[in-house]
Design an enzyme around this catalytic site. Structure first.
Site, mmCIF file in Angstrom:
data_model
loop_
_atom_site.group_PDB
_atom_site.id
_atom_site.type_symbol
_atom_site.label_atom_id
_atom_site.label_comp_id
_atom_site.label_asym_id
_atom_site.label_seq_id
_atom_site.Cartn_x
_atom_site.Cartn_y
_atom_site.Cartn_z
ATOM 1 N N TYR A 51 1.705 -5.953 -20.418
ATOM 2 C CA TYR A 51 0.361 -5.474 -20.738
ATOM 3 C C TYR A 51 -0.423 -6.610 -21.359
ATOM 4 C CZ TYR A 51 -1.373 -0.842 -19.918
ATOM 5 O OH TYR A 51 -1.943 0.234 -19.306
ATOM 6 N N GLU A 53 -4.261 -6.493 -22.124
ATOM 7 C CA GLU A 53 -5.690 -6.173 -22.276
ATOM 8 C C GLU A 53 -6.410 -7.322 -22.955
ATOM 9 O OE1 GLU A 53 -6.180 -2.429 -24.258
ATOM 10 O OE2 GLU A 53 -5.608 -1.286 -22.469
ATOM 11 N N THR A 223 -13.064 -8.579 -2.394
ATOM 12 C CA THR A 223 -11.659 -8.163 -2.386
ATOM 13 C C THR A 223 -10.859 -9.425 -2.102
ATOM 14 O OG1 THR A 223 -11.847 -7.698 -0.022
ATOM 15 C CG2 THR A 223 -12.084 -5.827 -1.522
ATOM 16 N N ARG A 232 -3.761 -6.873 -2.499
ATOM 17 C CA ARG A 232 -4.862 -5.940 -2.734
ATOM 18 C C ARG A 232 -5.381 -6.141 -4.151
ATOM 19 N NH1 ARG A 232 -4.608 -3.193 1.725
ATOM 20 N NH2 ARG A 232 -6.573 -2.195 1.227
HETATM 21 C C1 LIG Z 1 -13.466 -3.300 1.418
HETATM 22 C C2 LIG Z 1 -14.762 -3.371 0.731
HETATM 23 C C3 LIG Z 1 -14.901 -2.998 -0.626
HETATM 24 C C4 LIG Z 1 -13.896 -2.208 -1.396
HETATM 25 O O1 LIG Z 1 -12.664 -2.633 -1.509
HETATM 26 P P1 LIG Z 1 -11.449 -1.677 -1.972
HETATM 27 O O2 LIG Z 1 -10.479 -2.699 -2.392
HETATM 28 O O3 LIG Z 1 -11.071 -0.901 -0.751
HETATM 29 O O4 LIG Z 1 -11.921 -0.827 -3.087
HETATM 30 C C5 LIG Z 1 -16.115 -3.234 -1.235
HETATM 31 N N1 LIG Z 1 -17.129 -3.783 -0.562
HETATM 32 C C6 LIG Z 1 -17.032 -4.115 0.741
HETATM 33 C C7 LIG Z 1 -18.210 -4.712 1.425
HETATM 34 C C8 LIG Z 1 -15.862 -3.898 1.436
HETATM 35 O O5 LIG Z 1 -15.794 -4.191 2.732
#
Ligand SMILES: *Cc1c(COP(=O)(O)O)cnc(C)c1O
Length: 413
Positions: A51, A53, A223, A232
């Site tokens: 952890y 934070e 992302t 991810r």
């Molecule tokens: C994929 C995507 C997101 C969100 O990503 P997650 O990891 O699925 O929450 C945000 N903005 C755009 C333009 C995306 O293509």
């Protein structure tokens, strides 16, 4: 994975089955990729146990010697890769990263302006179904239904009329490059913060195959798992003057402890993206997309905007006499995985729209080239005429599997 095999054969089997599935199918979902084994190893490390934070040097828990060094390493690599002034690597994913930007620069009820979801925007760009559309006054710009292109005059008109706090550039399904200089001018004219959401094309920016939103954007979110080919997660990059607002919004504004093991995976992916090979990857991803676009167009597929200059394509299937969903389902039976999608000027429901979206980040990661794009177009064309014939689709799936067997899969033995 010895321990997993012994302790939980059920989950172990599902992981092995998924490895086989990802190996024997052609994955054309534009937002997916294959991370390297090194990224997977980092994500499965003991950094899961910590952890932390807060931020490096200012944590709310003791024992951060390695976590601090790790987070600083990830931040430094991201700064170097994108030429950003400030970086936050803690957002759990793209959606919370965008929410953090809203939290930093807008109050509930404030106006934001972004691309319509049904025209290629993201849920978090103010869709009514999303918290961003429920808590903020979202106004949307559309693609020109004739050209399938962004209409900067319309964006400017809406921006001056509605005076958004945040102007969002970025998309999940637009096959063209963005003009960040124009977005900057519009943001300056209406006094908005310019947020560039490069979730889809960050890897192309990193590899020099798409114009960079730096230095035009105030804030950039991305992302890490799409074209950037990491785990991810997400990162926010911004100008130094916004550093405090962004960091406060992520923690304690929106999140608790960062996912340190993911940070490790992100650091590894960023180092991979800094290598010369990644430039080659980005270039080939676009080259493959353009080859596939050409081969599909030659077979009568109607590509929105007439083609692509990034990693993705949007196809309007109206002239093929089959909606997006049944076609995507048929292609899955043929071993080709993509998603159904709305198209500009959509006349059907979002859950059963007229189009499909596809992209080349995954197939390029496993080494497919122009010849394979030609084969994919051929199979996709064949599948249109045998959508309800499971036996014929299974025949295609066999051919797909045979082609896939010739290519190794990153991250999978
Ligand atoms: C994929 C995507 C997101 C969100 O990503 P997650 O990891 O699925 O929450 C945000 N903005 C755009 C333009 C995306 O293509």
């Amino acid at each position: 994975m010895n321990a997993l095999m012994k302790n939980d054969p059920e989950v172990f089997k599902l992981i092995k089955d998924e490895e086989i599935y990802q190996g024997k199918t052609i994955r054309l979902i534009a937002s997916e990729n294959y991370t390297s084994r090194a990224v997977l190893d980092a994500c499965g490390s003991v950094f899961q146990n910590k952890y932390s934070e807060g931020y490096p040097g200012a944590r709310f828990y003791q024992g951060q010697v390695n976590c601090d060094a790790l987070e600083i390493l990830a931040i430094e690599r991201a700064k170097k890769l994108f030429g950003a002034e400030h970086v936050n690597v803690q957002p759990y994913s793209g959606s919370p990263a965008n929410l953090a930007v809203y939290l930093a620069f807008a109050k509930p009820g404030d106006t934001v302006l972004g691309l319509n979801l049904s025209h290629g925007g993201h849920l978090t760009h103010g869709s009514k179904a999303s918290a961003t559309g429920k808590w903020f006054n979202a106004v949307h710009y559309n693609l020109n239904p004739e050209t399938g292109l962004l209409d900067y005059d319309e964006i400017r008109k809406l921006a001056l009329e509605h005076k958004p706090k945040i102007l969002i550039a970025g998309h999940s399904a637009y096959p063209r490059q963005l003009d960040f200089k124009k977005f900057r001018e519009i943001a300056d004219e209406c006094g908005a913060i310019l947020l560039v959401d490069m979730a889809h094309f960050a890897g192309l920016v990193a590899g020099g195959a798409h114009p960079s939103p730096f230095p035009y954007a105030d804030v950039v979110t991305t992302t890490t798992h799409k074209t950037l080919r990491g785990p991810r997660g997400a990162i926010i990059l911004c100008k130094e003057i916004h550093a405090k607002a962004i960091d406060k919004a992520v923690f304690p504004g929106l999140q608790g402890g960062p996912h340190n093991a993911t940070t490790a995976g992100i650091a590894v992916a960023l180092a991979e993206a800094l290598k010369p090979e990644f430039k080659e990857y980005a270039r080939k991803t676009v080259e493959n997309a353009q080859a596939l676009a050409k081969a599909l167009t030659a077979r009568g597929f109607n590509l929105v905007s007439g083609g692509t200059d990034n990693h993705l394509m949007l196809i309007d299937l109206n002239n093929k006499g089959i909606p997006g969903k049944p076609y995507a389902v048929a292609l899955e039976k043929a071993g080709i995985i993509l998603n159904y999608n709305t198209v500009p000027g959509e006349t059907r429901k979002a859950s059963d729209p007229s189009g499909i979206r596809l992209g080349t980040p995954s197939v390029t990661s496993r080494g497919f080239g122009i010849a394979e794009m030609e084969k994919i177009a051929e199979w996709m064309d064949k599948a249109v005429s045998c959508c309800e014939d499971d036996a014929k689709l299974a025949e295609i799936a066999k051919e797909v599997e045979a082609l896939c067997a010739k290519f190794s899969v990153p991250g999978i033995e």
